[in-house]
Motif scaffolding. Sequence first.
Motif, PDB file in Angstrom:
ATOM      1  N   THR A  51      -7.774   0.737  19.743  1.00 42.81           N
ATOM      2  CA  THR A  51      -6.618   0.393  18.932  1.00 42.81           C
ATOM      3  C   THR A  51      -6.987  -0.785  18.047  1.00 42.81           C
ATOM      4  O   THR A  51      -7.498  -1.797  18.536  1.00 42.81           O
ATOM      5  N   ILE A  52      -6.747  -0.624  16.736  1.00 41.79           N
ATOM      6  CA  ILE A  52      -6.964  -1.733  15.812  1.00 41.79           C
ATOM      7  C   ILE A  52      -5.634  -2.052  15.143  1.00 41.79           C
ATOM      8  O   ILE A  52      -4.797  -1.175  14.960  1.00 41.79           O
ATOM      9  N   THR A  53      -5.453  -3.294  14.800  1.00 38.79           N
ATOM     10  CA  THR A  53      -4.242  -3.754  14.140  1.00 38.79           C
ATOM     11  C   THR A  53      -4.613  -4.351  12.796  1.00 38.79           C
ATOM     12  O   THR A  53      -5.506  -5.200  12.725  1.00 38.79           O
ATOM     13  N   LEU A  54      -3.944  -3.915  11.751  1.00 37.13           N
ATOM     14  CA  LEU A  54      -4.156  -4.495  10.433  1.00 37.13           C
ATOM     15  C   LEU A  54      -3.380  -5.800  10.366  1.00 37.13           C
ATOM     16  O   LEU A  54      -2.163  -5.818  10.453  1.00 37.13           O
ATOM     17  N   GLU A  55      -4.099  -6.893  10.223  1.00 34.67           N
ATOM     18  CA  GLU A  55      -3.482  -8.213  10.175  1.00 34.67           C
ATOM     19  C   GLU A  55      -3.256  -8.687   8.746  1.00 34.67           C
ATOM     20  O   GLU A  55      -2.322  -9.430   8.481  1.00 34.67           O
ATOM     21  N   GLN A  56      -4.116  -8.276   7.837  1.00 35.92           N
ATOM     22  CA  GLN A  56      -4.022  -8.712   6.442  1.00 35.92           C
ATOM     23  C   GLN A  56      -4.711  -7.668   5.579  1.00 35.92           C
ATOM     24  O   GLN A  56      -5.732  -7.119   5.956  1.00 35.92           O
ATOM     25  N   ASN A  57      -4.124  -7.369   4.406  1.00 36.51           N
ATOM     26  CA  ASN A  57      -4.775  -6.401   3.527  1.00 36.51           C
ATOM     27  C   ASN A  57      -5.060  -6.937   2.130  1.00 36.51           C
ATOM     28  O   ASN A  57      -5.546  -6.206   1.284  1.00 36.51           O
ATOM     29  N   PHE A  58      -4.783  -8.200   1.878  1.00 40.64           N
ATOM     30  CA  PHE A  58      -5.102  -8.808   0.598  1.00 40.64           C
ATOM     31  C   PHE A  58      -5.298 -10.305   0.793  1.00 40.64           C
ATOM     32  O   PHE A  58      -4.507 -10.899   1.524  1.00 40.64           O
ATOM     33  N   PRO A  59      -6.287 -10.913   0.280  1.00 41.01           N
ATOM     34  CA  PRO A  59      -7.306 -10.419  -0.641  1.00 41.01           C
ATOM     35  C   PRO A  59      -8.442  -9.672   0.050  1.00 41.01           C
ATOM     36  O   PRO A  59      -9.293  -9.096  -0.598  1.00 41.01           O
ATOM     37  N   LEU A  60      -8.484  -9.689   1.387  1.00 45.75           N
ATOM     38  CA  LEU A  60      -9.479  -8.911   2.103  1.00 45.75           C
ATOM     39  C   LEU A  60      -8.807  -8.215   3.261  1.00 45.75           C
ATOM     40  O   LEU A  60      -7.696  -8.550   3.646  1.00 45.75           O
ATOM     41  N   LEU A  61      -9.471  -7.211   3.808  1.00 48.20           N
ATOM     42  CA  LEU A  61      -8.926  -6.471   4.928  1.00 48.20           C
ATOM     43  C   LEU A  61      -9.339  -7.169   6.216  1.00 48.20           C
ATOM     44  O   LEU A  61     -10.523  -7.323   6.495  1.00 48.20           O
ATOM     45  N   LEU A  62      -8.354  -7.602   6.967  1.00 51.41           N
ATOM     46  CA  LEU A  62      -8.598  -8.297   8.229  1.00 51.41           C
ATOM     47  C   LEU A  62      -7.961  -7.468   9.332  1.00 51.41           C
ATOM     48  O   LEU A  62      -6.754  -7.189   9.288  1.00 51.41           O
TER      49      LEU A  62
END
Length: 50
Positions: A14-25
């Motif tokens: 399972t991965i969680t998208l924490e940030q999508n701008f300015p980079l994908l975290l």
Amino acid sequence: MKKLISMGIIPGNTITLEQNFPLLLIKIENTFLALDIESIRVIYVSIIDN
């Protein structure tokens, strides 16, 4: 693909998208990873609701 596996991104995790701008975290368990565009392009996800 080998690069992702070495970072702990393996099928079934399972991965969680924490940030999508300015980079994908993303977050995997207790680890945060910033990914480049080449790595992002090879990841396929299934969205789940908690």
